[in-house]
Design a protein around this motif. Structure first.
Motif, PDB file in Angstrom:
ATOM      1  N   PHE A 148     -29.816  -6.130 -46.184  1.00 17.76           N
ATOM      2  CA  PHE A 148     -29.415  -4.747 -45.991  1.00 17.76           C
ATOM      3  C   PHE A 148     -28.029  -4.714 -45.368  1.00 17.76           C
ATOM      4  CE2 PHE A 148     -32.024  -6.285 -42.489  1.00 17.76           C
ATOM      5  CZ  PHE A 148     -31.171  -6.114 -41.410  1.00 17.76           C
ATOM      6  N   THR A 149     -27.468  -3.539 -45.264  1.00 19.78           N
ATOM      7  CA  THR A 149     -26.205  -3.338 -44.552  1.00 19.78           C
ATOM      8  C   THR A 149     -26.326  -2.097 -43.681  1.00 19.78           C
ATOM      9  OG1 THR A 149     -25.292  -2.005 -46.364  1.00 19.78           O
ATOM     10  CG2 THR A 149     -24.796  -4.373 -46.369  1.00 19.78           C
ATOM     11  N   GLY A 150     -25.496  -2.022 -42.659  1.00 20.68           N
ATOM     12  CA  GLY A 150     -25.391  -0.809 -41.870  1.00 20.68           C
ATOM     13  C   GLY A 150     -26.342  -0.672 -40.712  1.00 20.68           C
ATOM     14  N   ALA A 151     -26.975  -1.773 -40.287  1.00 22.92           N
ATOM     15  CA  ALA A 151     -27.855  -1.688 -39.124  1.00 22.92           C
ATOM     16  C   ALA A 151     -27.024  -1.590 -37.850  1.00 22.92           C
ATOM     17  CB  ALA A 151     -28.771  -2.904 -39.053  1.00 22.92           C
ATOM     18  N   GLU A 152     -27.662  -1.167 -36.774  1.00 25.89           N
ATOM     19  CA  GLU A 152     -26.993  -1.106 -35.474  1.00 25.89           C
ATOM     20  C   GLU A 152     -26.641  -2.514 -34.980  1.00 25.89           C
ATOM     21  OE1 GLU A 152     -29.479   1.013 -32.787  1.00 25.89           O
ATOM     22  OE2 GLU A 152     -29.397   2.896 -33.914  1.00 25.89           O
ATOM     23  N   ALA A 153     -25.913  -2.570 -33.869  1.00 28.44           N
ATOM     24  CA  ALA A 153     -25.543  -3.834 -33.220  1.00 28.44           C
ATOM     25  C   ALA A 153     -24.757  -4.740 -34.168  1.00 28.44           C
ATOM     26  CB  ALA A 153     -26.787  -4.557 -32.702  1.00 28.44           C
ATOM     27  N   ASP A 154     -23.802  -4.141 -34.890  1.00 29.80           N
ATOM     28  CA  ASP A 154     -22.949  -4.897 -35.821  1.00 29.80           C
ATOM     29  C   ASP A 154     -23.772  -5.654 -36.851  1.00 29.80           C
ATOM     30  OD1 ASP A 154     -20.533  -4.077 -34.640  1.00 29.80           O
ATOM     31  OD2 ASP A 154     -20.669  -5.659 -33.128  1.00 29.80           O
ATOM     32  N   GLY A 155     -24.839  -5.027 -37.318  1.00 32.59           N
ATOM     33  CA  GLY A 155     -25.674  -5.624 -38.355  1.00 32.59           C
ATOM     34  C   GLY A 155     -26.725  -6.581 -37.846  1.00 32.59           C
ATOM     35  N   HIS A 156     -26.716  -6.871 -36.546  1.00 33.02           N
ATOM     36  CA  HIS A 156     -27.670  -7.843 -35.992  1.00 33.02           C
ATOM     37  C   HIS A 156     -28.889  -7.113 -35.424  1.00 33.02           C
ATOM     38  CE1 HIS A 156     -28.754 -11.841 -34.698  1.00 33.02           C
ATOM     39  NE2 HIS A 156     -28.955 -11.432 -33.465  1.00 33.02           N
ATOM     40  N   TRP A 157     -29.531  -6.380 -36.277  1.00 39.02           N
ATOM     41  CA  TRP A 157     -30.738  -5.640 -35.909  1.00 39.02           C
ATOM     42  C   TRP A 157     -31.469  -5.260 -37.185  1.00 39.02           C
ATOM     43  CZ3 TRP A 157     -33.984  -5.520 -32.246  1.00 39.02           C
ATOM     44  CH2 TRP A 157     -34.863  -4.471 -32.041  1.00 39.02           C
ATOM     45  N   ILE A 158     -32.566  -4.572 -37.046  1.00 38.91           N
ATOM     46  CA  ILE A 158     -33.388  -4.164 -38.182  1.00 38.91           C
ATOM     47  C   ILE A 158     -32.919  -2.784 -38.644  1.00 38.91           C
ATOM     48  CG2 ILE A 158     -35.743  -3.715 -38.961  1.00 38.91           C
ATOM     49  CD1 ILE A 158     -36.553  -5.428 -36.372  1.00 38.91           C
ATOM     50  N   LYS A 159     -32.693  -2.623 -39.939  1.00 37.27           N
ATOM     51  CA  LYS A 159     -32.195  -1.353 -40.482  1.00 37.27           C
ATOM     52  C   LYS A 159     -33.259  -0.271 -40.340  1.00 37.27           C
ATOM     53  CE  LYS A 159     -29.267   1.227 -42.862  1.00 37.27           C
ATOM     54  NZ  LYS A 159     -28.952   0.926 -44.283  1.00 37.27           N
ATOM     55  N   GLU A 160     -32.847   0.872 -39.780  1.00 38.20           N
ATOM     56  CA  GLU A 160     -33.758   2.005 -39.598  1.00 38.20           C
ATOM     57  C   GLU A 160     -33.410   3.113 -40.594  1.00 38.20           C
ATOM     58  OE1 GLU A 160     -35.227   5.040 -35.999  1.00 38.20           O
ATOM     59  OE2 GLU A 160     -33.588   3.645 -35.653  1.00 38.20           O
ATOM     60  N   PRO A 161     -34.390   3.695 -41.310  1.00 38.65           N
ATOM     61  CA  PRO A 161     -35.835   3.439 -41.207  1.00 38.65           C
ATOM     62  C   PRO A 161     -36.356   2.382 -42.185  1.00 38.65           C
ATOM     63  CG  PRO A 161     -35.497   5.343 -42.585  1.00 38.65           C
ATOM     64  CD  PRO A 161     -34.110   4.875 -42.166  1.00 38.65           C
ATOM     65  N   GLU A 162     -35.489   1.943 -43.163  1.00 35.04           N
ATOM     66  CA  GLU A 162     -35.993   1.108 -44.247  1.00 35.04           C
ATOM     67  C   GLU A 162     -36.645  -0.181 -43.752  1.00 35.04           C
ATOM     68  OE1 GLU A 162     -32.032   2.934 -45.762  1.00 35.04           O
ATOM     69  OE2 GLU A 162     -32.958   2.353 -43.862  1.00 35.04           O
ATOM     70  N   GLY A 163     -35.998  -0.826 -42.774  1.00 37.82           N
ATOM     71  CA  GLY A 163     -36.546  -2.078 -42.272  1.00 37.82           C
ATOM     72  C   GLY A 163     -37.896  -1.903 -41.606  1.00 37.82           C
ATOM     73  N   PHE A 164     -38.085  -0.762 -40.961  1.00 36.32           N
ATOM     74  CA  PHE A 164     -39.364  -0.511 -40.300  1.00 36.32           C
ATOM     75  C   PHE A 164     -40.442  -0.106 -41.308  1.00 36.32           C
ATOM     76  CE2 PHE A 164     -36.295  -0.563 -36.971  1.00 36.32           C
ATOM     77  CZ  PHE A 164     -36.967  -1.201 -35.937  1.00 36.32           C
ATOM     78  N   ASP A 165     -40.018   0.478 -42.441  1.00 36.18           N
ATOM     79  CA  ASP A 165     -40.955   0.674 -43.551  1.00 36.18           C
ATOM     80  C   ASP A 165     -41.475  -0.669 -44.037  1.00 36.18           C
ATOM     81  OD1 ASP A 165     -40.705   3.446 -43.606  1.00 36.18           O
ATOM     82  OD2 ASP A 165     -39.131   3.429 -45.133  1.00 36.18           O
TER      83      ASP A 165
END
Length: 282
Positions: free
Chosen positions: A251-268
């Motif tokens: 994915f792209t565009g997650a918080e913490a300069d990409g070093h996190w889980i994308k919300e909400p798709e990643g949590f889905d």
């Protein structure tokens, strides 16, 4: 190494499953839980709301000396450089040895609390936490005699992946049956050998390696500025070469300069993976 008591969030309903999630470097169990549970999926639900029967266990690494920063920081092991992950790789060994066996013992205790139902236990981690989760899976046959419900990893890597790749070059990817099992067993022995001490459990030639049939879900931001997505892809390839079933998402565009889980798709995806495995293992 002293490991502080885990941070625990109890289920909203009847306890039927447990998730053990490992934080990254510079964090701790309570902070990871707060960050993880402040995010929602596309239904507007947090993970505890989506999985009301899940008990959440967030172990704490404690602090250890970081050779590059020259200070103690919360970490599962000392990774000198995340840009050149094999630099001073020997400095990782002590932390890997301590942390992997701590997590394997913790998993054994959690399985006992679940009445021996290892398939109701899930292991996950982010960044360094993912590294320890994957090592715990591959070294798992020394403590665990049956598959877990699943393993999840986010924005992380597999320490000593290069050595595993070298070992696997000697095996045909199409191996099946006893030959495939031998490949998995030799890989477990390789990683156990890296962290071997006099008290390190040995893996026999007929050891039960069924834990390596545990399904795995990995995700990683292609714009991760801390841990390169290429390291995550390498971890996936190594696991797949071992015959481990791996689902992967980028994915792209997650918080913490990409070093996190994308919300909400990643949590889905996390919710779907866990719910799907729970249904399979009822």
């Amino acid at each position: 190494m002293h490991f502080p008591e885990p941070h625990i969030q109890h289920p909203k309903g009847e306890h039927t499953q447990t998730a053990v999630f490992l934080h990254g470097r510079g964090s701790d169990g309570a902070e990871f839980a707060e960050d993880l549970f402040s995010s929602v999926n596309s239904q507007g639900q947090t993970l505890p709301e989506s999985l009301p029967n899940m008990r959440w266990v967030f172990p704490n690494s404690g602090s250890r000396w970081h050779a590059r920063f020259e200070e103690e920081i919360p970490a599962w092991f000392d990774a000198y450089s995340l840009d050149r992950i094999e630099e001073r790789q020997e400095s990782q060994v002590e932390g890997l040895q301590e942390s992997v066996f701590y997590i394997l013992n913790l998993l054994s205790q959690e399985i006992q609390q679940l009445g021996g139902k290892s398939h109701h236990l899930y292991l996950g981690g982010i960044s360094q936490g993912m590294a320890i989760a994957l090592w715990s899976l591959i070294c798992g046959p020394v403590k665990l005699q049956s598959p877990l419900g699943g393993v999840l990893g986010f924005c992380g890597w597999l320490p000593f992946a290069g050595q595993v790749e070298d070992l696997l070059k000697g095996y045909d990817d199409t191996l099946s049956g006893a030959e495939a099992s031998n490949k998995q067993r030799q890989t477990s022995k390789l990683l156990l050998g890296v962290i071997a001490e006099s008290n390190t459990p040995k893996l026999s030639d007929n050891a039960d390696i069924s834990v390596l049939s545990t399904p795995v879900f990995l995700s990683h931001g292609t714009d991760d500025n801390l841990v390169s997505v290429e390291l995550g892809r390498q971890a996936t390839q190594v696991l797949q070469s071992l015959g481990v079933s791996v689902e992967r998402s980028e994915f792209t565009g997650a918080e913490a300069d990409g070093h996190w889980i994308k919300e909400p798709e990643g949590f889905d995806q996390i919710t779907w993976f866990l719910q799907n495995q729970i249904e399979k293992n009822l």
